[in-house]
Design a protein around this motif. Structure first.
Motif, mmCIF file in Angstrom:
data_model
loop_
_atom_site.group_PDB
_atom_site.id
_atom_site.type_symbol
_atom_site.label_atom_id
_atom_site.label_comp_id
_atom_site.label_asym_id
_atom_site.label_seq_id
_atom_site.Cartn_x
_atom_site.Cartn_y
_atom_site.Cartn_z
ATOM 1 N N PHE A 79 14.890 -2.449 0.926
ATOM 2 C CA PHE A 79 15.189 -1.017 0.950
ATOM 3 C C PHE A 79 14.171 -0.260 1.800
ATOM 4 C CE2 PHE A 79 16.324 -2.892 -3.151
ATOM 5 C CZ PHE A 79 17.700 -2.734 -3.096
ATOM 6 N N PHE A 80 14.670 0.754 2.479
ATOM 7 C CA PHE A 80 13.806 1.615 3.281
ATOM 8 C C PHE A 80 14.463 2.991 3.394
ATOM 9 C CE2 PHE A 80 11.836 3.420 7.038
ATOM 10 C CZ PHE A 80 10.511 3.145 6.781
ATOM 11 N N PRO A 81 13.738 4.078 3.161
ATOM 12 C CA PRO A 81 12.315 4.178 2.847
ATOM 13 C C PRO A 81 11.982 3.539 1.481
ATOM 14 C CG PRO A 81 13.251 6.324 3.444
ATOM 15 C CD PRO A 81 14.395 5.403 3.214
ATOM 16 N N HIS A 82 10.683 3.405 1.226
ATOM 17 C CA HIS A 82 10.228 2.890 -0.064
ATOM 18 C C HIS A 82 10.751 3.821 -1.166
ATOM 19 C CE1 HIS A 82 7.579 1.662 -3.327
ATOM 20 N NE2 HIS A 82 7.224 0.620 -2.613
ATOM 21 N N PRO A 83 11.289 3.273 -2.261
ATOM 22 C CA PRO A 83 11.824 4.115 -3.341
ATOM 23 C C PRO A 83 10.891 5.220 -3.817
ATOM 24 C CG PRO A 83 12.437 1.844 -3.708
ATOM 25 C CD PRO A 83 11.542 1.843 -2.504
ATOM 26 N N ARG A 84 9.577 4.950 -3.830
ATOM 27 C CA ARG A 84 8.641 5.991 -4.284
ATOM 28 C C ARG A 84 8.610 7.176 -3.336
ATOM 29 N NH1 ARG A 84 3.121 2.980 -5.669
ATOM 30 N NH2 ARG A 84 2.284 5.022 -5.120
ATOM 31 N N MET A 85 8.877 6.939 -2.054
ATOM 32 C CA MET A 85 8.913 8.040 -1.083
ATOM 33 C C MET A 85 10.082 8.978 -1.375
ATOM 34 S SD MET A 85 8.234 6.073 2.521
ATOM 35 C CE MET A 85 6.729 5.179 2.885
ATOM 36 N N VAL A 86 11.175 8.398 -1.896
ATOM 37 C CA VAL A 86 12.402 9.167 -2.130
ATOM 38 C C VAL A 86 12.413 9.795 -3.520
ATOM 39 C CG1 VAL A 86 14.919 9.022 -2.275
ATOM 40 C CG2 VAL A 86 13.693 7.704 -0.542
ATOM 41 N N LEU A 87 12.117 8.993 -4.537
ATOM 42 C CA LEU A 87 12.256 9.457 -5.915
ATOM 43 C C LEU A 87 11.070 10.300 -6.385
ATOM 44 C CD1 LEU A 87 13.719 6.220 -7.532
ATOM 45 C CD2 LEU A 87 14.950 8.213 -6.670
ATOM 46 N N GLN A 88 9.877 9.956 -5.918
ATOM 47 C CA GLN A 88 8.683 10.675 -6.371
ATOM 48 C C GLN A 88 8.087 11.563 -5.291
ATOM 49 O OE1 GLN A 88 5.945 7.697 -7.951
ATOM 50 N NE2 GLN A 88 7.647 6.531 -8.800
ATOM 51 N N LYS A 89 8.763 11.610 -4.126
ATOM 52 C CA LYS A 89 8.243 12.363 -2.979
ATOM 53 C C LYS A 89 6.801 11.961 -2.684
ATOM 54 C CE LYS A 89 11.856 14.892 -1.985
ATOM 55 N NZ LYS A 89 12.586 14.645 -0.742
ATOM 56 N N ASP A 90 6.518 10.662 -2.895
ATOM 57 C CA ASP A 90 5.169 10.152 -2.704
ATOM 58 C C ASP A 90 4.957 9.819 -1.233
ATOM 59 O OD1 ASP A 90 2.696 9.037 -2.873
ATOM 60 O OD2 ASP A 90 3.226 7.399 -4.221
ATOM 61 N N LEU A 91 4.722 10.861 -0.449
ATOM 62 C CA LEU A 91 4.549 10.656 0.988
ATOM 63 C C LEU A 91 3.164 10.100 1.316
ATOM 64 C CD1 LEU A 91 6.332 13.877 2.309
ATOM 65 C CD2 LEU A 91 7.286 11.593 1.970
ATOM 66 N N GLU A 92 2.308 10.033 0.293
ATOM 67 C CA GLU A 92 0.960 9.510 0.503
ATOM 68 C C GLU A 92 0.920 7.992 0.408
ATOM 69 O OE1 GLU A 92 -1.730 11.434 1.413
ATOM 70 O OE2 GLU A 92 -0.118 12.899 1.600
ATOM 71 N N ILE A 93 1.989 7.400 -0.112
ATOM 72 C CA ILE A 93 1.999 5.944 -0.239
ATOM 73 C C ILE A 93 1.921 5.298 1.139
ATOM 74 C CG2 ILE A 93 4.535 5.806 -0.299
ATOM 75 C CD1 ILE A 93 4.239 3.303 -2.029
ATOM 76 N N LYS A 94 1.055 4.326 1.255
ATOM 77 C CA LYS A 94 0.889 3.613 2.520
ATOM 78 C C LYS A 94 1.348 2.175 2.322
ATOM 79 C CE LYS A 94 -0.946 7.217 4.466
ATOM 80 N NZ LYS A 94 -0.167 8.002 5.442
ATOM 81 N N LEU A 95 2.077 1.658 3.293
ATOM 82 C CA LEU A 95 2.631 0.312 3.194
ATOM 83 C C LEU A 95 1.884 -0.673 4.089
ATOM 84 C CD1 LEU A 95 6.462 1.135 3.182
ATOM 85 C CD2 LEU A 95 4.866 1.017 1.254
ATOM 86 N N ILE A 96 1.818 -1.908 3.635
ATOM 87 C CA ILE A 96 1.116 -2.954 4.372
ATOM 88 C C ILE A 96 1.810 -3.233 5.703
ATOM 89 C CG2 ILE A 96 0.387 -5.382 4.301
ATOM 90 C CD1 ILE A 96 0.476 -5.036 1.154
#
Length: 312
Positions: A53-70
């Motif tokens: 899945f893309f974007p990461h679910p946390r980016m969509v559901l939690q608006k966690d735009l600070e999450i950084k991916l490996i």
């Protein structure tokens, strides 16, 4: 490897063996699951499919735009192809998709779209709206819709004792060799070489300035690193600085790579940098001359490390 970014385009007359997940890092734990899937699919004359899945679910559901991916999605695709996966489905994760019930997900996507014959999942896998679906439900759905479910046990995963979170923490702390041991490959940075201020060139250390457009990509902590890259048909080693160039009053963070014994023009080219080891913290020097002396030490230390690892 075939890639589908839209499930409506997916067609498979052959039965499929499927695994599902974000797979950020495609680390050694992920690789165990994926290799198991590919091996089982070949043995049973089925097609191996990974649904991510893309974007990461946390980016969509939690608006966690600070999450950084490996990995960027492009890097993830490259790693999965190297493993020998036959089909990669990159499904766009949206709020409406997140509302899909466990039953609808199984029936509409796994059964009716992917033509599933076997599902391979981790021991703690949940799916569907509010993560309501679990292994027991999947077994029931498998009985109803005629597919098998294989669970990778906690023991198998725990033997490896690795997670994407552990790897992110190691990278953020500059513990690159630890991260690489968990990944099973060298952490990479992929971007375009752009023009800088040519300050390095003036002191005998010309650099390639790397621009990474994906804002969600995890960047290691500031400091100097030992790196390598495949450019053309050549393996090129070098050292990289991530930071703000305090000695020359830099204001924005940059990623600058000085390659050893390499002088080709890379402007506008896309390159991938493999990060091998952390050299030292970024620091402010009293003068540009003092910075140059440190860079010469960094180069010697880098070459000693490279010779010890690669050319013993």
């Amino acid at each position: 490897m075939k890639i589908f970014t839209n499930l409506s385009n997916f067609i498979s007359t052959n039965k499929t063996f499927v695994t599902i997940g974000t797979f950020d890092g495609v680390h050694i734990g992920h690789q165990k699951v994926i290799k198991n899937l590919i091996k089982s699919a070949k043995k049973n004359k089925a097609t191996s499919v990974l649904l991510t899945f893309f974007p990461h679910p946390r980016m969509v559901l939690q608006k966690d735009l600070e999450i950084k991916l490996i990995n960027t999605i492009e890097e993830r695709t490259y790693l999965l192809e190297k493993l020998g996966l036959e089909i990669l489905v990159i499904h766009k994760f949206t709020k409406s998709f997140a509302k899909l019930s466990a039953l609808d997900f199984v029936r509409n996507i796994l059964v009716n779209t992917l033509n599933i014959s076997r599902l391979v999942i981790g021991y703690d896998h949940h799916f569907g709206k509010n993560r309501e679906g679990n292994f027991e439900q999947l077994k029931d759905y498998g009985f109803t819709y005629n597919f098998k479910v294989k669970k990778i046990s906690q023991q198998e995963i725990s033997d490896i004792a690795v997670s994407s979170t552990k790897i992110r923490t190691a990278i953020e702390n500059g513990e690159i060799e630890k991260a690489n041991s968990y990944l099973g490959y060298n952490f990479m940075l992929t971007g375009e070489v752009v023009k800088g201020k040519n300050l390095g060139e003036k002191i005998g250390f010309p650099t390639a300035n790397l621009y990474i457009k994906e804002t969600y990509k995890l960047i290691p902590k500031t400091g100097a690193y030992i790196v390598k890259s495949e450019i053309g048909n050549n393996t090129v080693f070098g050292m990289m600085n991530i930071g703000f160039r305090p000695t020359v009053s830099g204001k924005n963070q940059t990623i600058e790579i000085h390659f050893f014994n390499f002088d080709s023009n890379l402007y506008g080219k896309k390159i991938t940098i493999e990060v091998l080891s952390f050299l030292r913290e970024e620091q402010k020097f009293e003068s540009v001359e003092a910075l140059k002396l440190q860079l010469e030490k960094d180069k010697k230390n880098s070459i000693d490390y490279i010779n010890g690892i690669f050319f013993e």
